[in-house]
Design a protein around this motif. Structure first.
Motif, PDB file in Angstrom:
ATOM      1  N   PRO A   1       0.817  -1.382  -0.080  1.00 46.38           N
ATOM      2  CA  PRO A   1      -0.173   0.016   0.099  1.00 46.38           C
ATOM      3  C   PRO A   1       1.056   0.858   0.082  1.00 46.38           C
ATOM      4  CG  PRO A   1      -1.064  -1.520   1.456  1.00 46.38           C
ATOM      5  CD  PRO A   1       0.377  -1.974   1.319  1.00 46.38           C
ATOM      6  N   ASP A   2       1.852   1.130   0.871  1.00 44.69           N
ATOM      7  CA  ASP A   2       2.755   2.619   0.387  1.00 44.69           C
ATOM      8  C   ASP A   2       3.694   3.025  -0.894  1.00 44.69           C
ATOM      9  OD1 ASP A   2       2.947   2.885   2.877  1.00 44.69           O
ATOM     10  OD2 ASP A   2       5.078   1.694   3.818  1.00 44.69           O
ATOM     11  N   GLU A   3       3.499   1.348  -1.528  1.00 45.31           N
ATOM     12  CA  GLU A   3       4.021   1.675  -3.076  1.00 45.31           C
ATOM     13  C   GLU A   3       3.152   3.117  -4.145  1.00 45.31           C
ATOM     14  OE1 GLU A   3       6.036  -1.471  -4.161  1.00 45.31           O
ATOM     15  OE2 GLU A   3       7.777  -1.665  -3.826  1.00 45.31           O
ATOM     16  N   VAL A   4       1.865   2.080  -3.420  1.00 49.31           N
ATOM     17  CA  VAL A   4       0.836   2.480  -4.012  1.00 49.31           C
ATOM     18  C   VAL A   4       0.041   4.221  -3.752  1.00 49.31           C
ATOM     19  CG1 VAL A   4      -1.857   2.211  -5.179  1.00 49.31           C
ATOM     20  CG2 VAL A   4      -0.764   0.487  -4.546  1.00 49.31           C
ATOM     21  N   ALA A   5       0.264   4.080  -2.570  1.00 52.41           N
ATOM     22  CA  ALA A   5       0.237   5.832  -2.134  1.00 52.41           C
ATOM     23  C   ALA A   5       0.966   6.915  -2.376  1.00 52.41           C
ATOM     24  CB  ALA A   5       0.535   5.926  -0.493  1.00 52.41           C
ATOM     25  N   GLY A   6       2.134   6.134  -3.178  1.00 55.45           N
ATOM     26  CA  GLY A   6       3.374   7.007  -3.251  1.00 55.45           C
ATOM     27  C   GLY A   6       3.537   6.911  -4.969  1.00 55.45           C
ATOM     28  N   ALA A   7       2.980   6.179  -5.490  1.00 51.51           N
ATOM     29  CA  ALA A   7       2.736   6.834  -7.270  1.00 51.51           C
ATOM     30  C   ALA A   7       1.729   6.901  -7.293  1.00 51.51           C
ATOM     31  CB  ALA A   7       2.547   4.728  -7.645  1.00 51.51           C
ATOM     32  N   MET A   8       0.441   7.533  -6.413  1.00 50.70           N
ATOM     33  CA  MET A   8      -0.784   7.773  -6.683  1.00 50.70           C
ATOM     34  C   MET A   8      -0.451   9.904  -6.290  1.00 50.70           C
ATOM     35  SD  MET A   8      -3.297   6.187  -7.324  1.00 50.70           S
ATOM     36  CE  MET A   8      -4.581   7.330  -7.218  1.00 50.70           C
ATOM     37  N   ALA A   9       0.726   9.481  -5.797  1.00 51.90           N
ATOM     38  CA  ALA A   9       1.161  10.840  -5.182  1.00 51.90           C
ATOM     39  C   ALA A   9       1.559  11.252  -6.574  1.00 51.90           C
ATOM     40  CB  ALA A   9       1.911  11.089  -3.874  1.00 51.90           C
ATOM     41  N   ASP A  10       2.857  10.696  -6.444  1.00 45.70           N
ATOM     42  CA  ASP A  10       3.297  11.173  -7.942  1.00 45.70           C
ATOM     43  C   ASP A  10       2.179  11.574  -9.244  1.00 45.70           C
ATOM     44  OD1 ASP A  10       6.002  10.945  -6.374  1.00 45.70           O
ATOM     45  OD2 ASP A  10       6.509   9.394  -7.337  1.00 45.70           O
ATOM     46  N   ALA A  11       1.452  10.840  -9.515  1.00 41.13           N
ATOM     47  CA  ALA A  11       0.916  10.297 -10.481  1.00 41.13           C
ATOM     48  C   ALA A  11      -0.026  12.118  -9.937  1.00 41.13           C
ATOM     49  CB  ALA A  11      -0.130  10.109 -10.871  1.00 41.13           C
ATOM     50  N   THR A  12      -0.793  12.627  -8.620  1.00 34.00           N
ATOM     51  CA  THR A  12      -1.407  13.433  -8.726  1.00 34.00           C
ATOM     52  C   THR A  12      -0.314  15.204  -8.747  1.00 34.00           C
ATOM     53  OG1 THR A  12      -2.481  12.172  -6.870  1.00 34.00           O
ATOM     54  CG2 THR A  12      -2.420  14.613  -6.711  1.00 34.00           C
ATOM     55  N   ARG A  13       0.338  15.301  -7.841  1.00 36.17           N
ATOM     56  CA  ARG A  13       1.459  16.012  -8.494  1.00 36.17           C
ATOM     57  C   ARG A  13       2.365  16.214  -9.554  1.00 36.17           C
ATOM     58  NH1 ARG A  13       6.026  14.357  -5.783  1.00 36.17           N
ATOM     59  NH2 ARG A  13       4.397  14.998  -3.832  1.00 36.17           N
ATOM     60  N   TRP A  14       2.301  15.306 -10.604  1.00 33.18           N
ATOM     61  CA  TRP A  14       3.332  15.427 -11.667  1.00 33.18           C
ATOM     62  C   TRP A  14       1.648  15.878 -13.204  1.00 33.18           C
ATOM     63  CZ3 TRP A  14       7.003  17.586 -11.005  1.00 33.18           C
ATOM     64  CH2 TRP A  14       7.792  16.762  -9.979  1.00 33.18           C
ATOM     65  N   GLY A  15       0.895  15.370 -12.627  1.00 34.17           N
ATOM     66  CA  GLY A  15      -0.396  15.727 -13.191  1.00 34.17           C
ATOM     67  C   GLY A  15      -1.127  17.232 -13.464  1.00 34.17           C
ATOM     68  N   TRP A  16      -0.877  17.766 -12.183  1.00 34.09           N
ATOM     69  CA  TRP A  16      -1.876  19.399 -12.364  1.00 34.09           C
ATOM     70  C   TRP A  16      -1.119  20.578 -11.982  1.00 34.09           C
ATOM     71  CZ3 TRP A  16      -6.515  19.619 -11.992  1.00 34.09           C
ATOM     72  CH2 TRP A  16      -7.444  18.849 -11.731  1.00 34.09           C
ATOM     73  N   LEU A  17       0.500  19.523 -11.899  1.00 36.44           N
ATOM     74  CA  LEU A  17       1.758  21.441 -11.455  1.00 36.44           C
ATOM     75  C   LEU A  17       1.441  21.656 -13.242  1.00 36.44           C
ATOM     76  CD1 LEU A  17       3.499  22.699  -9.534  1.00 36.44           C
ATOM     77  CD2 LEU A  17       5.047  21.278 -10.141  1.00 36.44           C
ATOM     78  N   PRO A  18       1.831  21.229 -14.112  1.00 30.25           N
ATOM     79  CA  PRO A  18       1.364  21.878 -15.230  1.00 30.25           C
ATOM     80  C   PRO A  18       0.688  22.812 -15.613  1.00 30.25           C
ATOM     81  CG  PRO A  18       2.360  19.819 -15.621  1.00 30.25           C
ATOM     82  CD  PRO A  18       1.983  19.898 -14.417  1.00 30.25           C
ATOM     83  N   ALA A  19      -0.956  22.220 -15.217  1.00 27.91           N
ATOM     84  CA  ALA A  19      -2.109  22.490 -15.286  1.00 27.91           C
ATOM     85  C   ALA A  19      -2.228  23.732 -13.493  1.00 27.91           C
ATOM     86  CB  ALA A  19      -3.237  21.810 -15.412  1.00 27.91           C
ATOM     87  N   LEU A  20      -2.047  24.231 -13.528  1.00 32.32           N
ATOM     88  CA  LEU A  20      -1.704  25.099 -12.170  1.00 32.32           C
ATOM     89  C   LEU A  20      -0.442  25.848 -12.281  1.00 32.32           C
ATOM     90  CD1 LEU A  20      -2.000  22.980  -8.947  1.00 32.32           C
ATOM     91  CD2 LEU A  20      -4.154  24.501 -10.004  1.00 32.32           C
ATOM     92  N   SER A  21       1.030  25.792 -12.831  1.00 31.30           N
ATOM     93  CA  SER A  21       1.178  27.041 -13.109  1.00 31.30           C
ATOM     94  C   SER A  21       0.879  27.540 -14.224  1.00 31.30           C
ATOM     95  CB  SER A  21       2.074  26.099 -14.506  1.00 31.30           C
ATOM     96  OG  SER A  21       3.149  25.016 -12.628  1.00 31.30           O
ATOM     97  N   GLY A  22      -0.124  26.995 -15.782  1.00 25.06           N
ATOM     98  CA  GLY A  22      -1.001  27.892 -16.579  1.00 25.06           C
ATOM     99  C   GLY A  22      -1.143  28.820 -16.402  1.00 25.06           C
ATOM    100  N   VAL A  23      -2.396  28.377 -14.877  1.00 26.53           N
ATOM    101  CA  VAL A  23      -3.203  29.189 -14.381  1.00 26.53           C
ATOM    102  C   VAL A  23      -2.276  30.697 -13.738  1.00 26.53           C
ATOM    103  CG1 VAL A  23      -4.753  28.849 -12.214  1.00 26.53           C
ATOM    104  CG2 VAL A  23      -5.280  27.586 -14.145  1.00 26.53           C
ATOM    105  N   ALA A  24      -1.496  30.159 -12.536  1.00 20.57           N
ATOM    106  CA  ALA A  24      -0.564  31.668 -12.410  1.00 20.57           C
ATOM    107  C   ALA A  24      -0.115  32.121 -13.734  1.00 20.57           C
ATOM    108  CB  ALA A  24       0.593  30.381 -11.586  1.00 20.57           C
ATOM    109  N   VAL A  25       0.112  31.899 -14.284  1.00 22.07           N
ATOM    110  CA  VAL A  25       0.916  32.284 -15.840  1.00 22.07           C
ATOM    111  C   VAL A  25      -0.478  33.342 -16.197  1.00 22.07           C
ATOM    112  CG1 VAL A  25       1.673  32.564 -17.582  1.00 22.07           C
ATOM    113  CG2 VAL A  25       2.605  31.012 -16.165  1.00 22.07           C
TER     114      VAL A  25
END
Length: 67
Positions: free
Chosen positions: A22-46
């Protein structure tokens, strides 16, 4: 030979894209969420910064000049 190759490919894919704890799953989900939303949020900020700048220019142009 083809069946063996497909079986090896399936085994590799299963081992690569599944997690054993479960720890590996949680880490993978956190990475997917972080790297999936970061570009979109950066675009909103710009976009917000550009909108502020354009709004400031349009307000300055619309203001009547005092004589």
């Amino acid at each position: 030979m083809t069946a063996d190759l497909l079986l090896r490919l399936r085994t590799w894919l299963t081992g690569t894209f599944t997690y054993e704890s479960p720890d590996e799953v949680a880490g993978a989900m956190a990475d997917a969420t972080r790297w999936g939303w970061l570009p979109a949020l950066s675009g909103v900020a710009v976009g917000a910064g550009q909108a502020r700048a354009v709004h400031g220019e349009s307000v300055a142009d619309a203001a009547p000049a005092s004589d």
